[in-house]
Structure formats: structure tokens, C-alpha cells
Design a protein around this motif. Structure first.
Motif, PDB file in Angstrom:
ATOM      1  N   ARG A   1       5.303   5.984   7.296  1.00  0.00           N
ATOM      2  CA  ARG A   1       4.160   5.762   6.384  1.00  0.00           C
ATOM      3  C   ARG A   1       3.614   4.338   6.537  1.00  0.00           C
ATOM      4  NH1 ARG A   1       2.237   8.279   2.049  1.00  0.00           N
ATOM      5  NH2 ARG A   1       3.913   9.798   2.100  1.00  0.00           N
TER       6      ARG A   1
ATOM      7  N   GLN B   1       0.947   4.348  -2.618  1.00  0.00           N
ATOM      8  CA  GLN B   1       0.797   5.767  -2.221  1.00  0.00           C
ATOM      9  C   GLN B   1       1.968   6.583  -2.755  1.00  0.00           C
ATOM     10  OE1 GLN B   1       0.503   6.064   2.044  1.00  0.00           O
ATOM     11  NE2 GLN B   1      -1.506   5.098   2.128  1.00  0.00           N
TER      12      GLN B   1
ATOM     13  N   GLU C   1       0.843  -1.211   0.000  1.00  0.00           N
ATOM     14  CA  GLU C   1       0.000   0.000   0.000  1.00  0.00           C
ATOM     15  C   GLU C   1       0.880   1.264   0.000  1.00  0.00           C
ATOM     16  OE1 GLU C   1      -3.327   0.738   0.192  1.00  0.00           O
ATOM     17  OE2 GLU C   1      -2.989   2.861   0.654  1.00  0.00           O
TER      18      GLU C   1
END
Ligand code: PEP
Ligand code: MG
Length: 537
Positions: free
Chosen positions: A134, A52, A48
Motif C-alpha cells: 500500500r 486510507q 496517507e
């Protein structure tokens, strides 16, 4: 059909898909008890994070150029780094939660880089922390924010500036929020984007998330869930009328902003990022009267580097050519918060460490920004403006640092130009001291949003105080006259860059007071020019 009401902060009509933005709910990192599950969670989070980052890479490439975007590319590579992946796997195998392992291993790796001799490599430590943060964020959040393709109307409880900066602005047709005041930065963003917007609306997020068609009338303040046929056709008619009015303003494009008696004003644009400079050109701005440079610091997890800032300012300077560009130095604080600067949580942030106060206590933050502005000065017509000034010494100290930086760059053989330095007048103290500040400043630009907040002691963020937040208050008018008089007597120009700058009720008053520049959302320039050209003042 269901309808309701909100406080309109920008006119216009929007009809489309509604997207509900909910703030991510954070979970604490807890080991699930199963190594395989924990490892799978980490692997999914890395995937993911890569997705991003690849979107951020594309956006950065478009807005900041390939060289700057390369930083993001390096971050993506870290997610394939075997040393990192193996150390996370071994921590997870020893019973550590995936999010904790991602952060701890990221920190270990960052420490290695932070101790290297090479300055560039040392700088990569922050990127590594950023990536591992993140991944940890993805692991700790339950309710992400996914956007559909195409245009949409954004509906939310509230939006912080750090959230709006991450939104794909070009695809947003309107904003509707449950909270927020008319002078909040979400309202300001809506005006910059020229899109209808309602705050303090009585909308239910669950209901709107299920609707097929959503509509907003920024003239009346009404919102509609699945409008019936009559309502929809009335809204479409209104939309067409707005378009006709807009087209009629085109005759003022390229014209001077001058009254029938010959009073000339420069109509400039307020912007937040380099991309907005294109909107300023499209809106026929005669310059940038306020670049809210803190937006370059929001919506990210680390300080922008001098290089990133330089590229951003250079881009604005180049887009605007020889037209003046006023860059306001960092105005972080109050509603514009960033976690990575390590600033303490404050009881009363609007009166706390914000704006120039941060810069004067954190040279590590101020210096790279000033160096970037001076480096970019060679590419256009840049001006510096300091926010939240309350005392003459703050201006003197900041100017001295500018002087030092310009000399430093000259000694490094880096070209710079002379950069006029002005003051944003937004504290009552600065307004009262205008005569003193005018001796040291090349120009004044009045931030009427904060000047109203501080003069009337009314929190501009508090929607319940909207009734008391009165920019037409006689105390504000008296200060505005005093500021213009001080500037005129000292022979420097004075402008308005707060929201009042685009207020048709004030335009003639500003001209009479002696203001020669008004800065506003790009979409308001032509209508203000029409008003000025028709004025007998
Ligand atoms: C102001 O205070 O009027 C202003 C223009 O600055 P900001 O709205 O960003 O605080
Ligand atoms: Mg302000």
C-alpha cells in the motif's frame, strides 16, 4: 448547457455533482538523489496509508464486524513499528528509492513472520506485505482518487469490478462511462444499486470535471453538463414521476409472485456483498438467487481468510433468515481479475482459467471458501452453486470436495447443515448436457450473460459487439427451453440469474418454459412481481 448521449443500461434520473474517476498512473520507483526528500516522501506515504486504512477499518467494522476489522488495525500498527521504520530509513540512506525500501523491508519482516511456529502469526506475513504494498502504491501513483462528501454521479473512462467494489456505493447517484458494454459488471452493479447508468457515452472527462451541475437521464441516454432551467425542470418532473411509479409498486410488497392461472415463481435477488443483502430485503426478495462471491476477493491485495469469508456468508445467511441463499463459488477470471492469486496473464481470459477451473486447480483457494460456506450454513438456508461448469466430472469432483469438507468440519465439532449443490448453466456444453448434470445437481440457475457470450461467440465486454450480443437469439431460447425441460424431468428446480431474469419481455416465456425462480437486481423485484401477478400464463 452541453449535452450528449450514452447507452442507457438502467433507467432513472440523477442530478448532482459529477466526480471524475481516472485510473491512477503509475510511476516507477526512482531514487530522487536526495536522502531527505526520499525520507519525507516515505513519511508522507505512511501518513496517507494510515488514513486510507482507518477509512477501510470503519467500513470493515460496519460490514464485517469488529473482529474482522481488527486485521486492519494490526496493519495500521505496522506503520508505527520502529524496526520497520528504522530499516526503511537505513535503506533510503544507502541510496534506495522510498518505494523499493518500503517493499523490501516489508518483505524482510514478512519472512520473519512466515517462519514462526504459531499459525496465527504466520498468517500475519500476508498483512505485512499488504501494508508495504500500500505504501509503495502511494509512492508510485501520481493521480489518486479523492471523493467529496455527500452524493455524486461517477464519470469515468471505464470501471473494472475491482474498482467499483471500493467505491462508496451508497453515495453514488449514477454511473456514466465512456467505455463498457451493457452486460459488463459495471452495468450489473448499476442495476443492483438501482441507479441510472450510461455506458459508451460521448462525454469529455475534462469538461465534466469543471461543471457545476451534472444530470443523467437513464431513460433516454442523455447526459447534461450544467443543464438550462427548462431542461432541469423537465428532469426534475421525470424524477418525481419515477418516484410515484415506485410507490405504486408497494402494493405488491409481501405478496406471492403468482400468475392468474396459479403458476408460482420465487423472485430472488442478485448480490455481491453482505451489505447488498439488506438491499435484497428492502426490495422484498424471496431469497438470494445469486451471491457473486468473487466480489469478496476483489479490491484487495490478498486472499480473504476463511474467517473473513465465514463472517460475510454468516451475515448474509442471518439477514435472509430461512429464505434460500445461493452462494456461487469464486468466479474470478475474465473481467474480474486479482493480482495476488499469481495467475498467468492470458491471451483469452474469458476462455481461460476462470470460475470453477481455478477452484479445481487451486485447492488452497477453494477449500477455505467451501469451509466458510459450510460453517455459515448453520446460520441460515444456504445453497452452493458452481460457475463455469462444462463437464459432469467437474461437478462430481467439486461435490466430492464438499463432502470431504463437511465431514472434516463435523469431526472438528463444527455444526453444519445440509447444503443443496446446484450448477450455474452458462456454457453451451452445460446446457446441452443438462439431462446428465440434472442427475447430480439439486438445482440449475442459468447465467444468461455468459451463456449468450459463449453460445454466440460474442465477447460480452466488447462494446463494439453490443449489436451482436443478442440474448433473444433463437439459439439461446432453444437452450433455455432445453435446460428447463431437463430440470423439470429430473424433478429439480431451474431459475435464471443472468440479466435476462429481470427482462419483462422474457418473464412469461420463462414461466411457460418451466422456470420457477428468477433472480435479479433487488430494485427490479416488485415490478416483475406486478407483471407476474397480472399474467394469464
Ligand atoms: C451470468 O453469466 O449470466 C451471470 C449471472 O454471471 P456473471 O454475470 O457474474 O458472469
Ligand atoms: Mg457468468
Amino acid at each position: 448547457m452541453k449535452q450528449g448521449y450514452g447507452l442507457p443500461v438502467f433507467p432513472g434520473v440523477a442530478i448532482g455533482n459529477a466526480v471524475v474517476y481516472r485510473k491512477a498512473q503509475r510511476k516507477t520507483a526512482v531514487f530522487s538523489g536526495d536522502f531527505a526528500i526520499e525520507q519525507a516522501k516515505f513519511d508522507d506515504a505512511c501518513k496517507e496509508a494510515k488514513e486510507q486504512l482507518s477509512k477501510i477499518y470503519e467500513k470493515a467494522k460496519e460490514e464485517l464486524g469488529e473482529e474482522q476489522a481488527a486485521i486492519v488495525e494490526v496493519q495500521m500498527l505496522m506503520l508505527d513499528d520502529l524496526d520497520y521504520l528504522e530499516s526503511v530509513a537505513s535503506e533510503i540512506a544507502s541510496g534506495v528509492a522510498a518505494a523499493t525500501a518500503a517493499l523490501e523491508c516489508g518483505e524482510m519482516m514478512a519472512q520473519v513472520f512466515a517462519n514462526l511456529d504459531d499459525e496465527y502469526m504466520r498468517g500475519r506475513a500476508a498483512d505485512i506485505r499488504d501494508v508495504s504494498q500500500r505504501v509503495a502504491n502511494i509512492l508510485c501513483c501520481t493521480d489518486g482518487f479523492s471523493l467529496p462528501d455527500g452524493y455524486f454521479i461517477l464519470v469515468a473512462e471505464d470501471l473494472a469490478p475491482s474498482e467499483t467494489i471500493q467505491l462508496p456505493r451508497e453515495r453514488i447517484l449514477a454511473f456514466v462511462t465512456q467505455k463498457g458494454s451493457s452486460s459488463s459488471h459495471t452495468a450489473i452493479l448499476a442495476r443492483t444499486l438501482n441507479i441510472p447508468s450510461l455506458v459508451q457515452s460521448d462525454i469529455c472527462l475534462d469538461e465534466v470535471s469543471k461543471c457545476d451541475v451534472f444530470a443523467v437521464d437513464g431513460f433516454t441516454g442523455n447526459w447534461y453538463i450544467d443543464p438550462d432551467e427548462d431542461t432541469l425542470s423537465a428532469l426534475k418532473k421525470k424524477q418525481a414521476e419515477v418516484q410515484v411509479d415506485k410507490e405504486a409498486l408497494e402494493v405488491y410488497r409481501g405478496k406471492k409472485s403468482i400468475t392468474k392461472t396459479g403458476k408460482e415463481v420465487l423472485l430472488c435477488a442478485n448480490i455481491g456483498c453482505p451489505k447488498d443483502a439488506e438491499a435484497a430485503v428492502a426490495g422484498d426478495a424471496q431469497g438470494i438467487g445469486l451471491m457473486r462471491s468473487e466480489f469478496l476477493y476483489l479490491g484487495r491485495d490478498n486472499l480473504p481468510t476463511e474467517e473473513e469469508l465465514f463472517e460475510a456468508y454468516k451475515k448474509v445467511a442471518e439477514i435472509m433468515g430461512d429464505k434460500p441463499v445461493v452462494i456461487r463459488t469464486l468466479d474470478i477470471g475474465a473481467d474480474k481479475q486479482v493480482s495476488y492469486m499469481g495467475l498467468d496473464k492470458e491471451e483469452n481470459p474469458a476462455l481461460g482459467l476462470r470460475g470453477l477451473r481455478i477452484c479445481l486447480t487451486r485447492e488452497d483457494i477453494f477449500r477455505p471458501q467451501l469451509r466458510a460456506i459450510y460453517r455459515a450454513s448453520a446460520y441460515g438456508n444456504l445453497n452452493i452453486m458452481f460457475p463455469m461448469v462444462a463437464s459432469v466430472w467437474e461437478l462430481q469432483e467439486s461435490k466430492a470436495l464438499c463432502d470431504e469438507i463437511r465431514k472434516e468440519l463435523q469431526s472438528e465439532g463444527i455444526p453444519t447443515k445440509d447444503v443443496p449443490i446446484g450448477v450455474m448453466i452458462e456454457t453451451p456444453a452445460a446446457a446441452v448436457l443438462a439431462h446428465e448434470l440434472a442427475k447430480e445437481a439439486a438445482f440449475f440457475s442459468v447465467g444468461t450473460n455468459d451463456l449468450t457470450q459463449y453460445t454466440l461467440a460474442v465477447d460480452r465486454q466488447n462494446a463494439k459487439l453490443d449489436k451482436f450480443y443478442d440474448p433473444y437469439h433463437p439459439a439461446i431460447t432453444a437452450l433455455l427451453s432445453h435446460i428447463a425441460k431437463a430440470a423439470n424431468e429430473a424433478g429439480i428446480w431451474a431459475g435464471i440469474c443472468g440479466e435476462l431474469g429481470a427482462d419483462a419481455k422474457m418473464t412469461e416465456k420463462f414461466l411457460q418454459m418451466g422456470y420457477t425462480e428468477l433472480s435479479m437486481a433487488p430494485g427490479r423485484i416488485l415490478e416483475t412481481r406486478k407483471l407476474i401477478c397480472e399474467s394469464e400464463v
